[in-house]
Design a protein around this motif. Structure first.
Motif, PDB file in Angstrom:
ATOM      1  N   ASP A 210      56.193  13.054 -21.260  1.00  9.25           N
ATOM      2  CA  ASP A 210      57.350  13.109 -20.361  1.00  9.25           C
ATOM      3  C   ASP A 210      57.745  14.570 -20.216  1.00  9.25           C
ATOM      4  O   ASP A 210      58.257  15.182 -21.149  1.00  9.25           O
ATOM      5  CB  ASP A 210      58.491  12.292 -20.970  1.00  9.25           C
ATOM      6  CG  ASP A 210      59.744  12.292 -20.110  1.00  9.25           C
ATOM      7  OD1 ASP A 210      59.666  12.740 -18.945  1.00  9.25           O
ATOM      8  OD2 ASP A 210      60.801  11.840 -20.598  1.00  9.25           O
ATOM      9  N   VAL A 211      57.469  15.142 -19.041  1.00  7.86           N
ATOM     10  CA  VAL A 211      57.760  16.568 -18.807  1.00  7.86           C
ATOM     11  C   VAL A 211      59.241  16.708 -18.496  1.00  7.86           C
ATOM     12  O   VAL A 211      59.729  16.150 -17.511  1.00  7.86           O
ATOM     13  CB  VAL A 211      56.891  17.113 -17.655  1.00  7.86           C
ATOM     14  CG1 VAL A 211      57.187  18.590 -17.432  1.00  7.86           C
ATOM     15  CG2 VAL A 211      55.406  16.892 -17.944  1.00  7.86           C
ATOM     16  N   GLN A 212      59.958  17.454 -19.320  1.00 12.01           N
ATOM     17  CA  GLN A 212      61.415  17.593 -19.169  1.00 12.01           C
ATOM     18  C   GLN A 212      61.841  19.049 -18.992  1.00 12.01           C
ATOM     19  O   GLN A 212      63.032  19.354 -19.056  1.00 12.01           O
ATOM     20  CB  GLN A 212      62.112  16.993 -20.385  1.00 12.01           C
ATOM     21  CG  GLN A 212      62.082  15.475 -20.456  1.00 12.01           C
ATOM     22  CD  GLN A 212      63.119  14.840 -19.557  1.00 12.01           C
ATOM     23  OE1 GLN A 212      64.331  14.902 -19.794  1.00 12.01           O
ATOM     24  NE2 GLN A 212      62.660  14.227 -18.477  1.00 12.01           N
ATOM     25  N   GLY A 213      60.931  19.931 -18.733  1.00 11.81           N
ATOM     26  CA  GLY A 213      61.273  21.335 -18.559  1.00 11.81           C
ATOM     27  C   GLY A 213      60.140  22.077 -17.881  1.00 11.81           C
ATOM     28  O   GLY A 213      59.082  21.500 -17.626  1.00 11.81           O
ATOM     29  N   PRO A 214      60.347  23.366 -17.530  1.00 15.33           N
ATOM     30  CA  PRO A 214      61.489  24.211 -17.903  1.00 15.33           C
ATOM     31  C   PRO A 214      62.705  24.008 -16.992  1.00 15.33           C
ATOM     32  O   PRO A 214      62.657  23.265 -16.025  1.00 15.33           O
ATOM     33  CB  PRO A 214      60.917  25.617 -17.711  1.00 15.33           C
ATOM     34  CG  PRO A 214      59.924  25.450 -16.582  1.00 15.33           C
ATOM     35  CD  PRO A 214      59.321  24.101 -16.786  1.00 15.33           C
ATOM     36  N   THR A 215      63.772  24.698 -17.367  1.00 13.25           N
ATOM     37  CA  THR A 215      65.009  24.687 -16.585  1.00 13.25           C
ATOM     38  C   THR A 215      65.299  26.098 -16.086  1.00 13.25           C
ATOM     39  O   THR A 215      65.614  26.960 -16.886  1.00 13.25           O
ATOM     40  CB  THR A 215      66.198  24.217 -17.443  1.00 13.25           C
ATOM     41  OG1 THR A 215      65.864  22.976 -18.033  1.00 13.25           O
ATOM     42  CG2 THR A 215      67.452  24.075 -16.616  1.00 13.25           C
ATOM     43  N   PRO A 216      65.232  26.384 -14.784  1.00 11.86           N
ATOM     44  CA  PRO A 216      64.803  25.511 -13.702  1.00 11.86           C
ATOM     45  C   PRO A 216      63.288  25.279 -13.749  1.00 11.86           C
ATOM     46  O   PRO A 216      62.618  25.975 -14.497  1.00 11.86           O
ATOM     47  CB  PRO A 216      65.230  26.279 -12.457  1.00 11.86           C
ATOM     48  CG  PRO A 216      65.143  27.728 -12.869  1.00 11.86           C
ATOM     49  CD  PRO A 216      65.524  27.757 -14.310  1.00 11.86           C
ATOM     50  N   PRO A 217      62.764  24.302 -12.982  1.00 14.74           N
ATOM     51  CA  PRO A 217      63.405  23.539 -11.895  1.00 14.74           C
ATOM     52  C   PRO A 217      64.096  22.245 -12.347  1.00 14.74           C
ATOM     53  O   PRO A 217      64.725  21.582 -11.534  1.00 14.74           O
ATOM     54  CB  PRO A 217      62.241  23.223 -10.970  1.00 14.74           C
ATOM     55  CG  PRO A 217      61.079  23.064 -11.903  1.00 14.74           C
ATOM     56  CD  PRO A 217      61.296  24.069 -12.998  1.00 14.74           C
TER      57      PRO A 217
ATOM     58  N   ILE B  19      58.558  14.012 -13.909  1.00 13.21           N
ATOM     59  CA  ILE B  19      57.124  14.246 -13.955  1.00 13.21           C
ATOM     60  C   ILE B  19      56.574  13.689 -15.265  1.00 13.21           C
ATOM     61  O   ILE B  19      57.104  13.976 -16.344  1.00 13.21           O
ATOM     62  CB  ILE B  19      56.812  15.751 -13.855  1.00 13.21           C
ATOM     63  CG1 ILE B  19      57.237  16.298 -12.480  1.00 13.21           C
ATOM     64  CG2 ILE B  19      55.318  16.012 -14.081  1.00 13.21           C
ATOM     65  CD1 ILE B  19      56.497  15.680 -11.294  1.00 13.21           C
ATOM     66  N   VAL B  20      55.517  12.894 -15.142  1.00 16.86           N
ATOM     67  CA  VAL B  20      54.835  12.311 -16.296  1.00 16.86           C
ATOM     68  C   VAL B  20      53.387  12.740 -16.243  1.00 16.86           C
ATOM     69  O   VAL B  20      52.768  12.719 -15.176  1.00 16.86           O
ATOM     70  CB  VAL B  20      54.950  10.768 -16.277  1.00 16.86           C
ATOM     71  CG1 VAL B  20      54.188  10.160 -17.451  1.00 16.86           C
ATOM     72  CG2 VAL B  20      56.417  10.347 -16.321  1.00 16.86           C
TER      73      VAL B  20
ATOM     74  N   ARG C  19      66.214  14.783 -17.817  1.00 19.67           N
ATOM     75  CA  ARG C  19      66.247  15.895 -16.879  1.00 19.67           C
ATOM     76  C   ARG C  19      65.278  15.616 -15.733  1.00 19.67           C
ATOM     77  O   ARG C  19      64.228  15.006 -15.920  1.00 19.67           O
ATOM     78  CB  ARG C  19      65.870  17.202 -17.574  1.00 19.67           C
ATOM     79  CG  ARG C  19      66.762  17.565 -18.752  1.00 19.67           C
ATOM     80  CD  ARG C  19      66.687  19.043 -19.076  1.00 19.67           C
ATOM     81  NE  ARG C  19      67.355  19.844 -18.046  1.00 19.67           N
ATOM     82  CZ  ARG C  19      68.670  20.071 -18.013  1.00 19.67           C
ATOM     83  NH1 ARG C  19      69.458  19.585 -18.944  1.00 19.67           N
ATOM     84  NH2 ARG C  19      69.194  20.817 -17.055  1.00 19.67           N
ATOM     85  N   TYR C  20      65.676  16.060 -14.545  1.00 19.79           N
ATOM     86  CA  TYR C  20      64.805  15.891 -13.386  1.00 19.79           C
ATOM     87  C   TYR C  20      64.958  17.057 -12.420  1.00 19.79           C
ATOM     88  O   TYR C  20      65.871  17.885 -12.547  1.00 19.79           O
ATOM     89  CB  TYR C  20      65.081  14.557 -12.684  1.00 19.79           C
ATOM     90  CG  TYR C  20      66.404  14.453 -11.943  1.00 19.79           C
ATOM     91  CD1 TYR C  20      66.501  14.795 -10.588  1.00 19.79           C
ATOM     92  CD2 TYR C  20      67.555  13.979 -12.574  1.00 19.79           C
ATOM     93  CE1 TYR C  20      67.698  14.669  -9.894  1.00 19.79           C
ATOM     94  CE2 TYR C  20      68.756  13.849 -11.893  1.00 19.79           C
ATOM     95  CZ  TYR C  20      68.828  14.200 -10.555  1.00 19.79           C
ATOM     96  OH  TYR C  20      70.010  14.079  -9.872  1.00 19.79           O
ATOM     97  N   ILE C  21      64.022  17.127 -11.461  1.00 20.20           N
ATOM     98  CA  ILE C  21      64.037  18.177 -10.442  1.00 20.20           C
ATOM     99  C   ILE C  21      64.715  17.614  -9.195  1.00 20.20           C
ATOM    100  O   ILE C  21      64.207  16.661  -8.594  1.00 20.20           O
ATOM    101  CB  ILE C  21      62.609  18.630 -10.090  1.00 20.20           C
ATOM    102  CG1 ILE C  21      61.857  19.087 -11.346  1.00 20.20           C
ATOM    103  CG2 ILE C  21      62.637  19.747  -9.040  1.00 20.20           C
ATOM    104  CD1 ILE C  21      60.380  19.380 -11.116  1.00 20.20           C
ATOM    105  N   PRO C  22      65.858  18.157  -8.791  1.00 21.38           N
ATOM    106  CA  PRO C  22      66.507  17.670  -7.561  1.00 21.38           C
ATOM    107  C   PRO C  22      65.595  17.895  -6.355  1.00 21.38           C
ATOM    108  O   PRO C  22      64.841  18.867  -6.302  1.00 21.38           O
ATOM    109  CB  PRO C  22      67.769  18.539  -7.463  1.00 21.38           C
ATOM    110  CG  PRO C  22      67.980  19.080  -8.842  1.00 21.38           C
ATOM    111  CD  PRO C  22      66.621  19.241  -9.439  1.00 21.38           C
ATOM    112  N   LYS C  23      65.672  17.008  -5.385  1.00 23.41           N
ATOM    113  CA  LYS C  23      64.748  17.112  -4.253  1.00 23.41           C
ATOM    114  C   LYS C  23      64.959  18.398  -3.443  1.00 23.41           C
ATOM    115  O   LYS C  23      64.020  18.869  -2.801  1.00 23.41           O
ATOM    116  CB  LYS C  23      64.848  15.885  -3.355  1.00 23.41           C
ATOM    117  CG  LYS C  23      66.187  15.641  -2.670  1.00 23.41           C
ATOM    118  CD  LYS C  23      66.105  14.344  -1.856  1.00 23.41           C
ATOM    119  CE  LYS C  23      67.390  14.002  -1.157  1.00 23.41           C
ATOM    120  NZ  LYS C  23      67.289  12.714  -0.418  1.00 23.41           N
TER     121      LYS C  23
END
Length: 283
Positions: A146-153, A279-280, A198-202
């Motif tokens: 389970d991809v949870q980074g980086p921040t951003p995005p 993203i997985v 965490r997710y990437i906003p569209k």
């Protein structure tokens, strides 16, 4: 060669007879699985098998509820008709076979069963209906990350509130026919409700160096939704083009599996309830 292939399929089916249920499939499905695996075995060992298999299934018809074809739950193998979830599961099961160097229908069924069901137990109440639960279970099994980074995005956080299935039982034929299954499904919903991801906003799906380094070809794109009671609304396989990020998916709009011609950002902008993506990644 044809006789050998038929024998292998029959042996695989017999070997699986001791499991919780006999797989439901057409002979053409088993033949197609073996042929795809045999063809993939001739490719360069560093081939991105997830992306390769995803492209091999282009053109297959989109059909919803292909798992709801039996009175009791069985492992359904269907490479003739796909929805967004069965498309992703089929691609992942094929790619796992290549990782295992197991080019048989039996191996494919075993991988599909592991991916689709909690603890691999074939039962409606163990099917991973919510994709959030699917991710959690398959991370635990060591099949995906389970991809949870980086921040951003990954700048936004989703708090899951799942109750759609148990509040809309009429939309699920097997659940409507077996009201005793509602309680176990409610437990599944409660298990993921309140969890934060965490997710990437569209709005951040730009063709940037950062996004290209974060999302890889063959990653599972999990589209999140603001629709009440649901966690996700669609799935696909990531593929980069020169102009940016696109998605391979079993498309209800196109009525078939396509490599979406629109940028993912454009596609999602046309769907107000879609808020962003998780993203997985296959391990």
């Amino acid at each position: 060669m044809k006789k050998i292939l038929t024998l292998l399929i029959l042996l695989a089916t017999t070997a699986m007879g001791s499991q919780a249920s006999t797989p439901h499939y057409w002979r053409s499905d088993s033949v197609k699985v073996v042929r795809l695996l045999e063809k993939a075995a001739t490719l360069h060992p560093k081939t991105n098998y997830t992306l390769w298999f995803a492209r091999q299934l282009r053109g297959l018809p989109y059909v919803a509820k292909t798992l709801e074809v039996n009175r009791e739950e069985r492992l359904v193998v269907n490479l003739r008709q796909l929805d967004c979830t069965t498309y992703v599961e089929t691609v992942m099961a094929l790619a796992l076979c290549m990782k295992q160097k197991a080019h048989t229908f039996q191996a494919f069924c075993r991988n599909l069963q592991r991916l689709r069901y909690e603890d691999g137990k074939v039962a409606y109440t163990h099917r991973l209906h919510y994709f959030t639960y699917w991710i959690e279970e398959n991370v635990r099994k060591g099949l995906v990350a389970d991809v949870q980074g980086p921040t951003p995005p990954f700048t936004a956080v989703q708090t899951v509130r799942a109750n759609y299935m148990t509040t809309h039982t009429h939309l699920y034929p097997m659940l409507a026919a077996h009201p005793q299954w509602v309680a176990p499904l409610r437990q599944m919903e409660r298990a993921i409700s309140g969890r934060r991801y965490r997710y990437i906003p569209k709005g951040q799906l730009r063709n940037s160096k950062l996004l290209r380094s974060t999302i890889r070809n063959g990653d599972i794109i999990v589209i999140l939704t603001s629709k009440k009671g649901l966690d996700t609304s669609h799935l696909g396989i990531a593929v980069w083009h020169a102009d940016g990020l696109h998605m391979l998916n079993a498309s209800q709009l196109h009525r078939k599996v396509v490599e979406e011609p629109k940028l993912l950002a454009t596609y999602m902008a046309e769907h107000p309830s879609q808020i962003g993506i998780r993203i997985v990644r296959a391990k």
